[in-house]
Design an enzyme around this catalytic site. Structure first.
Site, PDB file in Angstrom:
ATOM      1  N   ASP A  17       0.864  -1.170   0.000  1.00 13.82           N
ATOM      2  CA  ASP A  17       0.000   0.000   0.000  1.00 13.82           C
ATOM      3  C   ASP A  17       0.915   1.239   0.000  1.00 13.82           C
ATOM      4  OD1 ASP A  17      -2.328   1.658   0.546  1.00 13.82           O
ATOM      5  OD2 ASP A  17      -1.595   1.749   2.613  1.00 13.82           O
ATOM      6  N   ASP A  27      -0.076   5.160   0.942  1.00 15.99           N
ATOM      7  CA  ASP A  27      -0.253   6.140   2.027  1.00 15.99           C
ATOM      8  C   ASP A  27      -0.201   5.441   3.380  1.00 15.99           C
ATOM      9  OD1 ASP A  27      -0.742   8.753   0.750  1.00 15.99           O
ATOM     10  OD2 ASP A  27      -2.435   7.718  -0.169  1.00 15.99           O
TER      11      ASP A  27
HETATM   12 CA    CA Z   1      -2.813   3.150   3.582  1.00  9.55          CA
END
Ligand code: CA
Length: 255
Positions: free
Chosen positions: A39, A41
């Site tokens: 992932d 962020d």
């Molecule tokens: Ca995230």
């Protein structure tokens, strides 16, 4: 947030072995990781404080209640979905199209005014270990911003090939739907038991688990660990730095 609700150490070798065994029982295949799906962020970039701050300020402006913790719980949800949840709770109805547009514009304005988010501490080391182990590296993000690719390439040069990036443009349904992670498997030609997901948010963990992939939660935000483990995360690390120290052992479980 009470510190007692968060672990401070990496899982032991025994905990890793138990997690892999539980995963193999769940999916009925032998864990053999060929790729790690990251992932973005809250995992590669420390961008969540900016998102949380801008959501909370926006909610205040429009008389909608939202705590910073709640912003973290909704991480990865679309702006429209988040606004509808807040409107439903405050006024007992969903937001109109005009309201969504107005509220989301304000959130984006505040977010864009925030200082540029730095790289997540320890992420460089995790990527270096995965690359040294000869495994494929992918990024799977709900973001669709044009600057995304540039930011990955300048922040982490040499790790992210354009054909191994899944963004919001590649999928119909975002996290918590498993589609983004299934799309990454398709791009790499791998099966679920041949990959690992690294996520920091509840919706992302749900997506990774639903895709049938061994999912590592890295709790880089303020939520209690239970917000991630209760959704089925196979392993939980308190930071990317500690994951850097543990990733070799996890990759070698499938060697
Ligand atoms: Ca995230």
């Amino acid at each position: 947030m009470n510190q007692e609700t968060k672990r401070a150490t990496a899982p032991s070798m025994e905990e890793v072995a138990q997690a892999v065994n539980r995963y193999e029982q769940r999916c009925g295949e032998r864990f053999a990781p060929r790729a790690v799906l990251f992932d973005m962020d809250g995992v590669l970039f420390n961008s969540m404080p900016n998102h949380a701050t801008s959501w909370v300020q926006t909610a205040q402006t429009f008389h909608l209640d939202m705590t910073p913790e709640e912003a973290y719980m909704h991480e990865g949800r679309t702006g429209a979905d988040t606004i509808n949840i807040l409107m439903q709770r405050r006024y007992g109805r969903p937001a109109t199209e005009a309201e969504i547009e107005q509220i989301y514009a304000e959130k984006c304005r505040l977010f864009n005014a925030c200082p540029t988010a730095g790289k997540m501490e320890g992420a460089d080391m995790v990527l270096a270990r995965v690359k040294a182990a000869g495994r494929t590296i992918c990024v799977v993000t709900g973001s669709g911003q044009q600057s995304l690719l540039e930011r990955l390439q300048t922040g982490y040069p040499g790790y992210f090939a354009p054909e191994r990036i899944v963004s919001s443009k590649d999928v119909k349904q975002g996290k918590p739907n498993p589609e983004p992670y299934l799309c990454a498997l398709e791009k790499t030609g791998l099966k679920p038991h041949e990959a690992i997901v690294v996520e920091n948010a509840p919706l992302g963990v749900t997506a990774g688990v639903a895709a049938g992939i061994l999912t590592i939660a890295v709790n880089t935000g303020p939520l209690p660990d239970s917000a991630l483990t209760s959704l089925g995360a196979d392993l939980l690390f308190p930071s990317m730095t500690l994951l850097a120290g543990g990733i070799d052992a996890i990759l070698s479980r499938g060697a």
